[in-house]
Design an enzyme around this catalytic site. Sequence first.
Site, PDB file in Angstrom:
ATOM      1  N   HIS A 176       0.875  -1.112  -0.022  1.00 29.08           N
ATOM      2  CA  HIS A 176      -0.120  -0.030   0.085  1.00 29.08           C
ATOM      3  C   HIS A 176       0.856   1.293   0.044  1.00 29.08           C
ATOM      4  O   HIS A 176       0.564   2.096   0.884  1.00 29.08           O
ATOM      5  CB  HIS A 176      -1.106   0.125   1.245  1.00 29.08           C
ATOM      6  CG  HIS A 176      -0.686  -0.014   2.561  1.00 29.08           C
ATOM      7  ND1 HIS A 176       0.308   0.729   3.143  1.00 29.08           N
ATOM      8  CD2 HIS A 176      -1.184  -0.934   3.522  1.00 29.08           C
ATOM      9  CE1 HIS A 176       0.373   0.338   4.342  1.00 29.08           C
ATOM     10  NE2 HIS A 176      -0.490  -0.680   4.563  1.00 29.08           N
ATOM     11  N   HIS A 215      -5.881  -8.686  14.695  1.00 26.94           N
ATOM     12  CA  HIS A 215      -6.037  -7.321  13.937  1.00 26.94           C
ATOM     13  C   HIS A 215      -6.604  -7.828  12.419  1.00 26.94           C
ATOM     14  O   HIS A 215      -6.186  -8.706  11.904  1.00 26.94           O
ATOM     15  CB  HIS A 215      -4.519  -6.739  13.677  1.00 26.94           C
ATOM     16  CG  HIS A 215      -4.314  -5.743  12.697  1.00 26.94           C
ATOM     17  ND1 HIS A 215      -5.050  -4.979  12.354  1.00 26.94           N
ATOM     18  CD2 HIS A 215      -3.077  -5.366  11.904  1.00 26.94           C
ATOM     19  CE1 HIS A 215      -4.487  -3.828  11.568  1.00 26.94           C
ATOM     20  NE2 HIS A 215      -3.552  -4.143  11.163  1.00 26.94           N
ATOM     21  N   GLU A 228      -6.563  -6.241   9.576  1.00 22.86           N
ATOM     22  CA  GLU A 228      -6.150  -5.634   8.274  1.00 22.86           C
ATOM     23  C   GLU A 228      -5.990  -6.963   7.436  1.00 22.86           C
ATOM     24  O   GLU A 228      -5.307  -8.136   7.821  1.00 22.86           O
ATOM     25  CB  GLU A 228      -4.772  -5.070   8.384  1.00 22.86           C
ATOM     26  CG  GLU A 228      -4.581  -4.128   7.253  1.00 22.86           C
ATOM     27  CD  GLU A 228      -3.424  -2.884   7.581  1.00 22.86           C
ATOM     28  OE1 GLU A 228      -2.610  -3.215   8.535  1.00 22.86           O
ATOM     29  OE2 GLU A 228      -3.037  -2.280   6.640  1.00 22.86           O
ATOM     30  N   ASP A 288      -3.767  -8.338   5.559  1.00 25.95           N
ATOM     31  CA  ASP A 288      -2.521  -8.914   5.434  1.00 25.95           C
ATOM     32  C   ASP A 288      -2.414 -10.097   6.560  1.00 25.95           C
ATOM     33  O   ASP A 288      -1.685 -11.176   6.605  1.00 25.95           O
ATOM     34  CB  ASP A 288      -1.192  -8.029   5.278  1.00 25.95           C
ATOM     35  CG  ASP A 288      -1.274  -7.011   6.321  1.00 25.95           C
ATOM     36  OD1 ASP A 288      -2.397  -6.732   6.754  1.00 25.95           O
ATOM     37  OD2 ASP A 288      -0.310  -6.583   6.735  1.00 25.95           O
ATOM     38  N   HIS A 342      -2.717  -0.188  15.258  1.00 22.55           N
ATOM     39  CA  HIS A 342      -2.752   1.146  14.631  1.00 22.55           C
ATOM     40  C   HIS A 342      -4.263   1.040  13.771  1.00 22.55           C
ATOM     41  O   HIS A 342      -4.407   2.051  13.111  1.00 22.55           O
ATOM     42  CB  HIS A 342      -1.616   1.168  13.460  1.00 22.55           C
ATOM     43  CG  HIS A 342      -1.655   0.165  12.330  1.00 22.55           C
ATOM     44  ND1 HIS A 342      -1.860   0.478  11.231  1.00 22.55           N
ATOM     45  CD2 HIS A 342      -1.402  -1.162  12.415  1.00 22.55           C
ATOM     46  CE1 HIS A 342      -1.699  -0.523  10.236  1.00 22.55           C
ATOM     47  NE2 HIS A 342      -1.505  -1.398  11.003  1.00 22.55           N
ATOM     48  N   ASP A 367       0.777  -6.085  14.578  1.00 23.15           N
ATOM     49  CA  ASP A 367       1.808  -5.018  13.952  1.00 23.15           C
ATOM     50  C   ASP A 367       2.704  -4.257  14.786  1.00 23.15           C
ATOM     51  O   ASP A 367       3.715  -4.131  14.197  1.00 23.15           O
ATOM     52  CB  ASP A 367       0.877  -3.984  13.022  1.00 23.15           C
ATOM     53  CG  ASP A 367       0.495  -4.853  11.799  1.00 23.15           C
ATOM     54  OD1 ASP A 367       1.045  -6.128  11.362  1.00 23.15           O
ATOM     55  OD2 ASP A 367      -0.213  -4.172  10.973  1.00 23.15           O
ATOM     56  N   TYR A 375       9.333   1.033   9.351  1.00 24.58           N
ATOM     57  CA  TYR A 375       7.734   0.724   9.711  1.00 24.58           C
ATOM     58  C   TYR A 375       7.478   1.802  10.706  1.00 24.58           C
ATOM     59  O   TYR A 375       6.074   2.287  10.270  1.00 24.58           O
ATOM     60  CB  TYR A 375       8.046  -0.775  10.562  1.00 24.58           C
ATOM     61  CG  TYR A 375       6.745  -1.235  10.623  1.00 24.58           C
ATOM     62  CD1 TYR A 375       6.200  -1.980   9.418  1.00 24.58           C
ATOM     63  CD2 TYR A 375       5.927  -0.815  11.506  1.00 24.58           C
ATOM     64  CE1 TYR A 375       4.889  -2.731   9.474  1.00 24.58           C
ATOM     65  CE2 TYR A 375       4.778  -1.602  11.736  1.00 24.58           C
ATOM     66  CZ  TYR A 375       4.146  -2.431  10.598  1.00 24.58           C
ATOM     67  OH  TYR A 375       2.973  -3.025  10.586  1.00 24.58           O
ATOM     68  N   HIS A 421       4.596  -9.026  11.503  1.00 25.62           N
ATOM     69  CA  HIS A 421       5.691  -8.813  10.500  1.00 25.62           C
ATOM     70  C   HIS A 421       7.182  -9.169  10.766  1.00 25.62           C
ATOM     71  O   HIS A 421       7.245  -8.408  11.922  1.00 25.62           O
ATOM     72  CB  HIS A 421       5.606  -7.840   9.638  1.00 25.62           C
ATOM     73  CG  HIS A 421       4.202  -7.281   9.006  1.00 25.62           C
ATOM     74  ND1 HIS A 421       4.006  -7.972   7.899  1.00 25.62           N
ATOM     75  CD2 HIS A 421       3.236  -6.426   9.429  1.00 25.62           C
ATOM     76  CE1 HIS A 421       2.690  -7.539   7.571  1.00 25.62           C
ATOM     77  NE2 HIS A 421       2.138  -6.684   8.408  1.00 25.62           N
TER      78      HIS A 421
END
Lengths: 403, 53
Positions: free
Chosen positions: A28, A82, A84, A86, A148, A167, A195, A228
Amino acid sequence: MNTGFTAIPVSERVYWVGAIDWNVREFHGYETGRGTTYNAFLILDEKITLIDTVKAPFFAEMKARIASVIDPAKIDYIVSNHAEPDHSGALPLAIREFQPERTFCSVLGEKNLKAYYGAELPLTPVKTGDSLSLGKSTLSFVETKMLHWPDSMVSYLDTEKILFSQDAFGMHLAGSQLWADEYPEWLLAAEARKYFANILLHLSPKVLALLDELPKLQLDIRIIAPDHGPLWRQHPEWIVQLYRECAEQPMKPRALVFYATMWGSTDQLARMIGDGIRSQGVPVELCSLGVNDRSAIVTKVLESGLVVVGSPTMNNQLYPSVADVMTYLKGLRPQHHLGGAFGSYGWSGEAPKLLQAELGAMGFELPLDPISVKYMPNAEDRERAFDFGVKLAQELLKKTAKA
Amino acid sequence: MKKYVCTICGYVYDPENGDPDNGIAPGTAFEDVPADWVCPECGAGKDSFEPMD
């Protein structure tokens, strides 16, 4: 059958069962020059539990890693920290294929996951303070709203003293090695800062509040397992301290000049300004937006107390690549910077004034009026640009000496 | 005065406290908060808020 993908042991009861995205280079709008990983974890206890999943195209890789340890159909619980995609992209597939007894997420996670994948997704919401017995071990949950995403939460496994931090404390770094201490420290620092700059910078006040809040929970954390990049086992406080420093955003005695150029004039000004800054003993870096992407620029902004932005005027506007970075930067709300604006123009030269206004609105201190030059800088203009750099560097040195 | 909740992130606007960090004095009813005020947690606009039950 060995499918090639295997789980990696994290601790007595926990395995890493995620996926490595070696070749992703665009995330992104974030340039992931070293790829990334989507970390998922399998807890083997009386209730077999999967913590987070992976990006949808990597479902088969995750499933194969799980299958190298147990039959995936034996999974009792899934926890989604989370929403999101991914980390949740493979969640609907995992629920369908593994048929877990329950799938847990935060209250806002339930709302967001259902918005993504449909209201029929069977989810059980949990709140801060809730815990879940897995048999010998207990998993407890702490909501981290807006760190986040609104749905974000972290989970703590007591027997293994692991914080599954989603994250937070992660980085985009693909690698065969599981642990942070298996990578050079300069690489960890560079990718963790990148990051933070791109994902968390605008949330700095909340990061600081959470870092103050965490010790009060009295969790004995031996391993931090983010979603990650590598996991932290030796000195997890190293990454916590790096976060604190990034979030405090102290004004640093370094400078960044980023700019676009049409016919080389703004580039000439940038070089003169850079030389002026350097002449005062302030290290400076010049970045043309022709070859530097926005995520690299923002990372450098985090390291630079002085940020000078240059743009040619194109059709009375900012040059498009400069407007792109300014929009991105505005959302990330950098703090404690000195700034300056410059540019070359042909007709009326709006860009430096527009930049000055935008930097001011973002909270940059702007000690000097912007400088602009019609067409090509002459000797006098070059001297003016050099002097602009000198004065900005002197202001920076005054500010950072006081701090 | 009624409390309002952000439907995006769950932040609660309590008129008793206002949002002094962003220029909203304690005692300001949600209706009187300027239209360009945004959620201090997630940045969503005023129209993302709904009254709390």
